[in-house]
Design an enzyme around this catalytic site. Structure first.
Site, PDB file in Angstrom:
ATOM      1  N   ASP A  78       0.949  -1.079  -0.193  1.00  0.00           N
ATOM      2  CA  ASP A  78      -0.058  -0.121  -0.078  1.00  0.00           C
ATOM      3  C   ASP A  78       0.975   1.307  -0.225  1.00  0.00           C
ATOM      4  O   ASP A  78       1.364   1.567   1.109  1.00  0.00           O
ATOM      5  CB  ASP A  78      -0.909  -0.110   1.402  1.00  0.00           C
ATOM      6  N   GLU A 145      -7.355  14.541   9.305  1.00  0.00           N
ATOM      7  CA  GLU A 145      -7.435  14.807   7.843  1.00  0.00           C
ATOM      8  C   GLU A 145      -8.717  15.584   7.501  1.00  0.00           C
ATOM      9  O   GLU A 145      -8.898  15.874   6.295  1.00  0.00           O
ATOM     10  CB  GLU A 145      -7.641  13.644   7.248  1.00  0.00           C
TER      11      GLU A 145
HETATM   12  N1  LIG Z   1     -14.343   1.268  -3.785  1.00  0.00           N
HETATM   13  C1  LIG Z   1     -14.989   1.845  -2.592  1.00  0.00           C
HETATM   14  N2  LIG Z   1     -16.323   1.855  -2.524  1.00  0.00           N
HETATM   15  C2  LIG Z   1     -16.594   2.525  -1.177  1.00  0.00           C
HETATM   16  N3  LIG Z   1     -15.953   3.038  -0.491  1.00  0.00           N
HETATM   17  C3  LIG Z   1     -14.571   2.752  -0.565  1.00  0.00           C
HETATM   18  C4  LIG Z   1     -14.032   2.298  -1.857  1.00  0.00           C
HETATM   19  N4  LIG Z   1     -12.519   2.239  -1.544  1.00  0.00           N
HETATM   20  C5  LIG Z   1     -12.410   2.840  -0.421  1.00  0.00           C
HETATM   21  N5  LIG Z   1     -13.698   3.374   0.222  1.00  0.00           N
HETATM   22  C6  LIG Z   1     -13.729   3.816   1.434  1.00  0.00           C
HETATM   23  O1  LIG Z   1     -12.936   5.032   1.398  1.00  0.00           O
HETATM   24  C7  LIG Z   1     -12.432   5.466   2.461  1.00  0.00           C
HETATM   25  C8  LIG Z   1     -10.739   5.660   2.189  1.00  0.00           C
HETATM   26  O2  LIG Z   1     -10.311   4.150   1.733  1.00  0.00           O
HETATM   27  P1  LIG Z   1      -8.728   3.763   1.864  1.00  0.00           P
HETATM   28  O3  LIG Z   1      -8.775   2.196   1.434  1.00  0.00           O
HETATM   29  O4  LIG Z   1      -8.460   3.874   3.286  1.00  0.00           O
HETATM   30  O5  LIG Z   1      -8.038   4.759   0.985  1.00  0.00           O
HETATM   31  P2  LIG Z   1      -6.247   5.119   0.822  1.00  0.00           P
HETATM   32  O6  LIG Z   1      -5.804   4.075   1.497  1.00  0.00           O
HETATM   33  O7  LIG Z   1      -6.256   5.033  -0.525  1.00  0.00           O
HETATM   34  O8  LIG Z   1      -6.284   6.505   1.633  1.00  0.00           O
HETATM   35  C9  LIG Z   1     -12.395   4.246   3.661  1.00  0.00           C
HETATM   36  O9  LIG Z   1     -13.529   4.460   4.488  1.00  0.00           O
HETATM   37  C10 LIG Z   1     -13.116   3.056   2.771  1.00  0.00           C
HETATM   38  O10 LIG Z   1     -13.894   2.215   3.120  1.00  0.00           O
HETATM   39  N1  LIG Z   2       5.202  11.393   1.889  1.00  0.00           N
HETATM   40  C1  LIG Z   2       4.010  11.894   2.442  1.00  0.00           C
HETATM   41  N2  LIG Z   2       4.107  13.169   2.939  1.00  0.00           N
HETATM   42  C2  LIG Z   2       2.853  13.756   3.357  1.00  0.00           C
HETATM   43  N3  LIG Z   2       1.642  13.067   3.587  1.00  0.00           N
HETATM   44  C3  LIG Z   2       1.788  11.667   3.399  1.00  0.00           C
HETATM   45  C4  LIG Z   2       2.812  11.094   2.856  1.00  0.00           C
HETATM   46  N4  LIG Z   2       2.509   9.724   2.674  1.00  0.00           N
HETATM   47  C5  LIG Z   2       1.569   9.652   3.218  1.00  0.00           C
HETATM   48  N5  LIG Z   2       0.929  10.740   3.600  1.00  0.00           N
HETATM   49  C6  LIG Z   2      -0.250  11.073   4.419  1.00  0.00           C
HETATM   50  C7  LIG Z   2      -1.434  11.155   3.656  1.00  0.00           C
HETATM   51  C8  LIG Z   2      -2.660  10.473   4.633  1.00  0.00           C
HETATM   52  O1  LIG Z   2      -2.872  11.525   5.463  1.00  0.00           O
HETATM   53  C9  LIG Z   2      -2.032   9.482   5.449  1.00  0.00           C
HETATM   54  C10 LIG Z   2      -2.126   8.188   5.100  1.00  0.00           C
HETATM   55  O2  LIG Z   2      -2.210   8.099   3.248  1.00  0.00           O
HETATM   56  P1  LIG Z   2      -3.382   7.471   2.663  1.00  0.00           P
HETATM   57  O3  LIG Z   2      -3.313   7.732   1.266  1.00  0.00           O
HETATM   58  O4  LIG Z   2      -4.775   7.537   3.282  1.00  0.00           O
HETATM   59  O5  LIG Z   2      -2.965   5.796   2.781  1.00  0.00           O
HETATM   60  O6  LIG Z   2      -0.509   9.490   5.375  1.00  0.00           O
END
Ligand SMILES: Nc1ncnc2c1ncn2[C@@H]1O[C@H](COP(=O)(O)OP(=O)(O)O)[C@@H](O)[C@H]1O
Ligand SMILES: Nc1ncnc2c1ncn2[C@H]1C[C@H](O)[C@@H](COP(=O)(O)O)O1
Length: 204
Positions: A78, A145
């Site tokens: 991830d 956030e």
């Molecule tokens: N395909 C989807 N449909 C609905 N909700 C989603 C989907 N993908 C992510 N979410 C929701 O969006 C939010 C952020 O997803 P997350 O996987 O943590 O994103 P990222 O890791 O890219 O920051 C979570 O609450 C997740 O359950």
């Molecule tokens: N390199 C980064 N600089 C600033 N912020 C960052 C960086 N890598 C991750 N982040 C932040 C963005 C989100 O608030 C959290 C977790 O990332 P997500 O895309 O929700 O998995 O960390």
């Protein structure tokens, strides 16, 4: 096999990482968020904490990639180290939130580090519009956030587009998140698995 999922904040990387790891029985590797000592402070004062946060992420991502390379296990990762430098750090510098000397110092460490690492076998870019990102960030509900600005997300999206256009380190799959609901629709997840299989066919 090393698959990495990249994309903006709230694009759905963690959700897709969990689903794919379960589907393939591979190890999911997540980024350092909940135990990150700088993230909350960073969001309350980006200028003060930008360099500290970037160094923390860089080190934790380097540790993770060395583990991946040493273990030789099949993993779904991830977020990547490339996003730290080409998306976040560059954007902080552009926005005047990281000084030029800190940015140059950071880049020099990043260049040294990346000379020791291998890129993933497949990079999956989860592309999502700003309204989708905002929706997901709100749904996830991390307190620190809640003040993320639309222009911050939009600038990060521009950086992603530029980086992905020039990405030549390995295989690349772009998934348009706005039109796929892989978290709730098994058919959409099935389509993604098929696309991945087409890409990794022959890599084993
Ligand atoms: N395909 C989807 N449909 C609905 N909700 C989603 C989907 N993908 C992510 N979410 C929701 O969006 C939010 C952020 O997803 P997350 O996987 O943590 O994103 P990222 O890791 O890219 O920051 C979570 O609450 C997740 O359950
Ligand atoms: N390199 C980064 N600089 C600033 N912020 C960052 C960086 N890598 C991750 N982040 C932040 C963005 C989100 O608030 C959290 C977790 O990332 P997500 O895309 O929700 O998995 O960390």
């Amino acid at each position: 096999m090393h698959i990495a999922i990249v994309g903006n904040i709230g694009a759905g990387k963690t959700t897709l990482t969990e689903l794919l790891a379960k589907n393939y029985g591979w190890e999911p590797l997540f980024e350092a968020v909940d135990n990150n000592p700088y993230l909350e402070d960073f969001y309350s004062d980006m200028k003060r904490w930008s360099f500290n946060l970037q160094i923390y992420f860089l080190n934790s991502r380097y540790r993770q990639i060395i583990e991946i390379q040493k273990s030789g296990r099949n993993v779904i990762q991830d977020r990547t180290i490339y996003e730290d430098a080409y998306i976040f750090a560059e954007n902080l510098h552009d926005m005047g939130l990281m000084t030029t000397r800190d940015y140059q110092n950071y880049q020099s460490i990043f260049d040294n580090i990346t000379s020791f690492i291998k890129p993933p076998d497949l990079l999956i870019y989860l592309k999502a519009s700003v309204p989708t990102l905002v929706n997901n960030i709100q749904r996830r509900g991390r307190e620190y956030e809640s003040g993320i600005r639309l222009d911050y997300l939009s600038k990060l999206n521009e950086k992603y587009e530029k980086w992905i256009k020039g990405y030549k380190l390995g295989k690349l799959l772009i998934i348009d998140k706005d039109n796929l609901d892989f978290a709730n629709n098994p058919e959409d997840l099935g389509n993604i698995v098929q696309m991945i299989e087409r890409e990794i066919h022959g890599l084993f």
